[in-house]
Each structure stands twice: as structure tokens, then as C-alpha cells.
Design an enzyme around this catalytic site. Structure first.
Site, mmCIF file in Angstrom:
data_model
loop_
_atom_site.group_PDB
_atom_site.id
_atom_site.type_symbol
_atom_site.label_atom_id
_atom_site.label_comp_id
_atom_site.label_asym_id
_atom_site.label_seq_id
_atom_site.Cartn_x
_atom_site.Cartn_y
_atom_site.Cartn_z
ATOM 1 N N GLU A 113 59.527 21.598 25.240
ATOM 2 C CA GLU A 113 58.264 21.701 24.501
ATOM 3 C C GLU A 113 58.132 23.107 23.936
ATOM 4 O OE1 GLU A 113 55.139 20.323 27.138
ATOM 5 O OE2 GLU A 113 55.834 18.270 27.034
ATOM 6 N N HIS A 242 45.222 21.474 20.910
ATOM 7 C CA HIS A 242 46.531 20.812 20.801
ATOM 8 C C HIS A 242 46.746 20.494 19.326
ATOM 9 C CE1 HIS A 242 49.922 18.214 21.372
ATOM 10 N NE2 HIS A 242 49.933 18.477 22.664
ATOM 11 N N ARG A 288 51.769 26.565 20.802
ATOM 12 C CA ARG A 288 50.686 25.738 20.255
ATOM 13 C C ARG A 288 49.681 26.473 19.387
ATOM 14 N NH1 ARG A 288 49.266 22.062 25.371
ATOM 15 N NH2 ARG A 288 51.334 21.134 25.341
ATOM 16 N N HIS A 349 41.900 20.953 23.676
ATOM 17 C CA HIS A 349 42.801 20.309 24.634
ATOM 18 C C HIS A 349 42.708 20.900 26.034
ATOM 19 C CE1 HIS A 349 46.327 18.189 26.008
ATOM 20 N NE2 HIS A 349 47.012 19.301 26.222
ATOM 21 N N ARG A 384 48.305 29.077 27.047
ATOM 22 C CA ARG A 384 49.045 28.351 28.089
ATOM 23 C C ARG A 384 50.351 27.792 27.544
ATOM 24 N NH1 ARG A 384 49.412 22.905 29.652
ATOM 25 N NH2 ARG A 384 47.960 22.340 27.993
HETATM 26 C C1 SIN Z 1 51.618 17.205 25.633
HETATM 27 O O1 SIN Z 1 52.209 16.238 26.096
HETATM 28 O O2 SIN Z 1 51.794 17.615 24.494
HETATM 29 C C2 SIN Z 1 50.626 17.923 26.486
HETATM 30 C C3 SIN Z 1 51.291 18.740 27.500
HETATM 31 C C4 SIN Z 1 50.424 19.875 27.918
HETATM 32 O O3 SIN Z 1 49.267 19.956 27.512
HETATM 33 O O4 SIN Z 1 50.916 20.751 28.631
#
Ligand code: SIN
Length: 539
Positions: A113, A242, A288, A349, A384
Site C-alpha cells: 500500500e 482516504h 494518502r 477516513h 498514518r
Molecule cells: C484501505 O484498505 O485502503 C484502508 C487501509 C487503511 O486505512 O489502513
């Protein structure tokens, strides 16, 4: 009615359930939760849990990624503690029966991610939170030492200070938590829950904003209660948006996991052009805050209502097996993600700030602990890192349980002073539910417009001018009428909105999730520090 246990747990996501299971080995537990036991943010978490499990990964890399994304405000000792415990805490979940997607060589399939330099996200397809919640809820319900109260919502914390104010002079040492007044939302009755230790695990506050990925329960109840009780609150200006929530008129709060971008999905504008390379060297896998700001800017420039996330270049069977939940939900809305891009927009988010705790989950009020999104441990700093939140909840539920094991024997079984039952002071039933719903709508809209992804001083001042009178009105209303869960939630989102606005105004710089057009640069000399406030003022 009075309920007494050794420990009171408020909230039933990973933090609350994980902690309850650990302390139930040596203590009696009353666990209250606002709705059904598994109606939590944890249940909706898609991506997974970040931990150092891969052969090419090292604790040092995960620590470095977390610190980089936290932009100078993560506490290095806490980052180290959390990252190093990750693999042990995951092992405990597996021993309880949680199933994560298998990978090669008896290992796990590890996802990637934004902001992570390695693949390190352990997951259960795209429903990781639901799997973790399922296994913990099963165990909690079967445990003889845990009593679960669904449809119970905290009203106010009970502190010794408040009890003693009725008859004695209060000293600093008198600040300790004795439990909480709790509304049974089915009967409307407020009960007294007394405990030697109280844990806040009430989750986040996405509902402060008009658009959010959070479930309806996320109304900042824990932060608001702790603030009213005098606890130290920190870093509330750092609200994570998000970048990719599903944009569709009938889809409410549905996240399109960052794991899609980890598997190669790309962001496109309405003309099918990629745009992330203009904003960040990591392009679609940037952290993000950068991605959310880039999307916000693209939408403002083009006037479009959304951008698009495209993974259709990947094989259809891979998409369907890796993301079955997202695939199915999109298909229900006539979007076939194996063939076409998904319309997405940013939404509130995650709350990086919260009730300030130290390494064992202790708040500044004795015998009051906070774990999970409600807390500010120092892990996330100004932003975060993806999938560090379930990890934080796992580690701190363990830490706080260890602290309870050591502390509990020294704590009195019952408070030395009688705790008065909840008094309604002659309040009557309100017939004006419309007042509550209008204020809800108003707060959420101006928070979205003025205290969102991109802020400015004039926007923040506008928001401040609006929240003051609303808070006043809600507090007047609160004492006149019998409380309902809607009124409690409204009061809590108003408190949290006020904290976010004040802290955002205080931070005259841009850092991580807080971006102010009037101060576009980070100012290390003045602001490389947490924003701290209590009901007594700034710290
Ligand atoms: C996501 O699946 O994009 C959310 C994961 C997160 O908020 O850490």
C-alpha cells in the site's frame, strides 16, 4: 441501575474486543457497545494489517516508512514498540483462529500500500477487519468473565473529582476514573457502570464530515467524553482523507481499498489521463495525503464530480479472487471493475489525533485507558501509514492489558464515595428531532467545506464562527430535554469539530494531513511538536 465490574470496556472493534479477551483471564469485564457487537469500523477495514513478515523486510524498514509518513511528529520510541511487536500480535490472532491469505513457502500473501517500501500487509482477501472481528467476537461472547451490553452508549465518564466536588476540596491527585454513565438506547434509561479500570475503545469520528468511509457509529464519542472529563487530547487537526471511496449516488461509505493501487491500479481523470506523476515521485503509490490532495485539485480544476481508479488491465480472475467484496459491491451498482474504471472521491477516513496516551495506553486521567483510533499514542504523527491502524490497536490492547494485570490488585474494589445515579434535572421529552438533524447536517457540511483536505485561515475562521453558537445551542438543548443517542452523538461531533478547528488554527504550517494555503510549508522551528489541549487550556 448500577453495574459493577473490575473493568469497563467501551467499544467493540479490534481494540475493545482484543483487550477484553486478554483482561478477562484475571478480571470481570462489562463491555458496552453502541449498536450490535460487530457494527464497528474494524469490521469494514479492507486492506489489512502492516507487519514485518516477508523475507525481504526488516523492522528498520517498517520503522523508517512510518516515521517518514508521520512527517516529524511520530514518537520514535512508540513506532519502534509497535513495529517490533507486530509479528507476535499477528501470531496470537492466527492462534485464535483468524485466517489470512496464504502465500508462498508456508508464508502469507503480503500486499503493498501507499508509503510502504516493502510488501507487508497481511490480509484476508479484501475483508481483513471482518475476519479479525469475527474471531474476536466469537471468543468474547463465549467468555464467562465478559458481559456484553449491546445498544449501550457512553454519556459521560465518572471521575472521582466530580463525585468529590459535591462535598470536598479537590486536589490534582483526585483525578481518576470510576466508570461511566451509560445510555441504554433501547429503553432510554441511563445506568451507572462502575469499574476499577475503564478502557475507551470507541473508535473514530468520520461522521464529523459530510463524506466519510466510516460507519454511522463513528461520532467521536470517546474523545468528546475524555475531553469533558479533563483528559489531554492531541493532534486532532490531522484527519486522514482516504483518496478512493466509491462515488455513486446510492453507495454510502464504501471504500475502494488502497490495496488496489498496491496491485497496480492507476488513477485517471474523466478523459482517461493519468495525473499522479504531476504530484509525487511515487505516483499512484504516494502516501494518502498527497493522493487525496492531488485528486481534490484535479476535481477542482476540471469541475468533475469524481476521478477514476482503473485496475481493468489485470486478469479478471485475479481481480475477482483478490478483491471479492469490492468486485461484488461494484457489480451490484453495475460497475464491472474487471472491464472499466471505478468512479472514486476522497472521504474522511481516520482520526490520527485523539486521547493522549503513553506506551501502556494510560491517559492523563488515572485508571482511564484509551486504545485504537480514539487514542493518540504517537505512532501516526502528522499522517498514518496505511494499515498501521489495526496494528496499533493490536499492540496497544496488549500493552493496556499488561498494565491492567499489574495495576488492578492495587485498586480499590469499590469507590470510597457513593456515586450518585444519573439525574435528569427535570428534563422533558423533546418533540424537536428536527433541531438535532439540522445541526448534524450543518456541522458536517461546513467541516467538509472549510476544514477538509485543503484549509485556509479564512475557511477555518468561518468554521469557528459557526461551531461556537451551535455548541452553545446544543448544550442548552442537552440540559432541557431527555437525552437520546442522536442528541448524544450530535453533542459529541460538535465537541470534536470544535477541537479540530481550534487545533487546525493553532498549527500555522502545513504538515502531513494538515494543509493550510496560508502556510504552505512545514515550520519545524515552531511546530515540530504535538498539538495538546485539555478542558483547562493549551499545553
Ligand atoms: C484501505 O484498505 O485502503 C484502508 C487501509 C487503511 O486505512 O489502513
Amino acid at each position: 441501575m448500577e453495574h459493577i465490574s473490575d473493568i469497563l470496556v467501551m467499544g467493540s472493534g479490534l481494540a475493545g474486543l482484543g483487550y477484553a479477551l486478554k483482561v478477562a483471564d484475571f478480571a470481570t469485564v462489562n463491555l458496552i457497545t453502541k449498536r450490535g457487537l460487530t457494527e464497528t469500523s474494524t469490521s469494514l477495514a479492507q486492506g489489512g494489517i502492516a507487519a514485518v513478515l516477508g523475507p525481504d523486510d526488516r523492522f528498520e524498514y517498517h520503522i523508517a516508512d512510518t516515521l517518514t509518513v508521520g512527517e516529524g511528529l511520530s514518537h520514535p520510541d512508540i513506532v519502534e514498540l509497535v513495529v517490533r511487536q507486530g509479528p507476535d500480535r499477528i501470531r496470537e490472532l492466527v492462534e485464535l483462529g483468524a485466517h489470512f491469505d496464504p502465500g508462498q513457502d508456508n508464508g502469507y500473501d503480503l500486499g503493498r500500500e501507499g508509503g510502504h517500501s516493502r510488501r507487508r500487509i497481511i490480509h484476508a482477501h479484501d475483508m481483513t477487519g471482518a475476519e479479525v472481528e469475527r474471531i474476536l467476537a466469537e471468543r468474547v461472547l463465549a467468555h464467562p468473565n465478559i458481559r456484553v451490553f449491546e445498544n449501550h452508549m457512553g454519556v459521560n465518564l465518572i471521575t472521582l473529582e466530580r463525585v468529590m466536588r459535591q462535598g470536598r476540596v479537590v486536589t490534582e491527585a483526585d483525578k481518576s476514573c470510576l466508570g461511566a454513565y451509560v445510555l441504554n438506547t433501547a429503553t432510554g434509561q441511563v445506568d451507572t457502570f462502575l469499574a476499577r479500570i475503564t478502557l475507551l475503545a470507541t473508535g473514530g469520528a468520520g461522521k464529523v464530515y459530510l463524506y466519510t468511509s466510516n460507519p454511522d457509529i463513528a461520532t467521536g464519542d470517546g474523545v468528546a467524553m475524555a475531553y469533558r472529563a479533563g483528559a489531554l487530547i492531541g493532534n486532532m487537526e490531522f484527519v486522514q482523507f482516504h483518496p478512493t471511496c466509491l462515488y455513486h449516488p446510492t453507495a454510502k461509505n464504501f471504500l475502494i481499498s488502497e490495496a488496489l493501487r498496491g496491485e497496480g491500479a492507476i488513477l485517471l481523470d474523466s478523459r482517461g489521463r493519468r495525473f499522479m506523476e504531476k504530484y509525487h515521485e511515487l505516483k499512484d503509490l504516494a502516501p494518502r495525503d498527497s493522493v487525496a490532495r492531488a485528486i481534490d485539485e484535479e476535481m477542482k480544476k476540471s469541475g468533475d464530480d469524481c476521478v477514476y481508479l482503473d485496475i481493468s488491465h489485470k486478469p479478471a480472475d485475479f481481480i475477482q479472487s483478490r478483491f471479492p467484496n469490492i468486485y461484488q459491491r461494484c457489480l451490484e451498482l453495475a460497475i464491472d471493475m474487471t472491464r472499466e474504471p471505478i468512479p472514486v472521491v476522497p472521504a474522511a477516513h481516520y482520526m490520527c489525533g485523539g486521547v493522549v496516551t503513553e506506551a501502556w495506553g494510560r491517559t492523563t486521567i488515572a485508571n482511564l485507558y484509551a486504545v485504537g483510533e480514539v487514542s493518540m499514542t504517537g505512532l501516526h504523527g502528522a499522517n498514518r501509514l496505511a494499515s498501521n491502524s489495526l496494528l496499533e490497536a493490536l499492540v496497544f490492547s496488549h500493552q493496556a492489558a499488561q498494565a491492567a494485570r499489574e495495576t488492578l490488585p492495587q485498586l480499590q474494589v469499590k469507590p470510597a464515595f457513593p456515586v450518585a445515579a444519573w439525574d435528569t434535572y427535570g428534563a422533558t421529552d423533546s418533540e424537536e428531532a428536527v433541531v438535532v438533524s439540522h445541526s448534524w447536517e450543518e456541522i458536517r457540511r461546513f467541516m467538509w467545506n472549510y476544514v477538509g483536505i485543503v484549509r485556509s485561515n479564512s475557511r477555518l475562521h468561518r468554521a469557528q464562527a459557526r461551531i461556537g453558537p451551535i455548541l452553545q445551542e446544543i448544550n442548552d438543548y442537552y440540559w432541557k430535554f431527555l437525552i437520546t443517542s442522536d442528541l448524544l452523538e450530535l453533542r459529541n461531533i460538535a465537541y470534536v469539530a470544535d477541537l479540530i478547528i481550534r487545533m487546525a488554527l493553532w498549527r500555522e504550517e502545513s504538515r502531513g494531513l494538515h494543509y493550510n494555503l496560508d502556510f504552505p510549508q512545514a515550520d519545524d522551528a515552531r511546530f515540530r511538536r504535538d498539538t495538546l489541549i485539555s478542558s483547562e487550556g493549551w499545553h
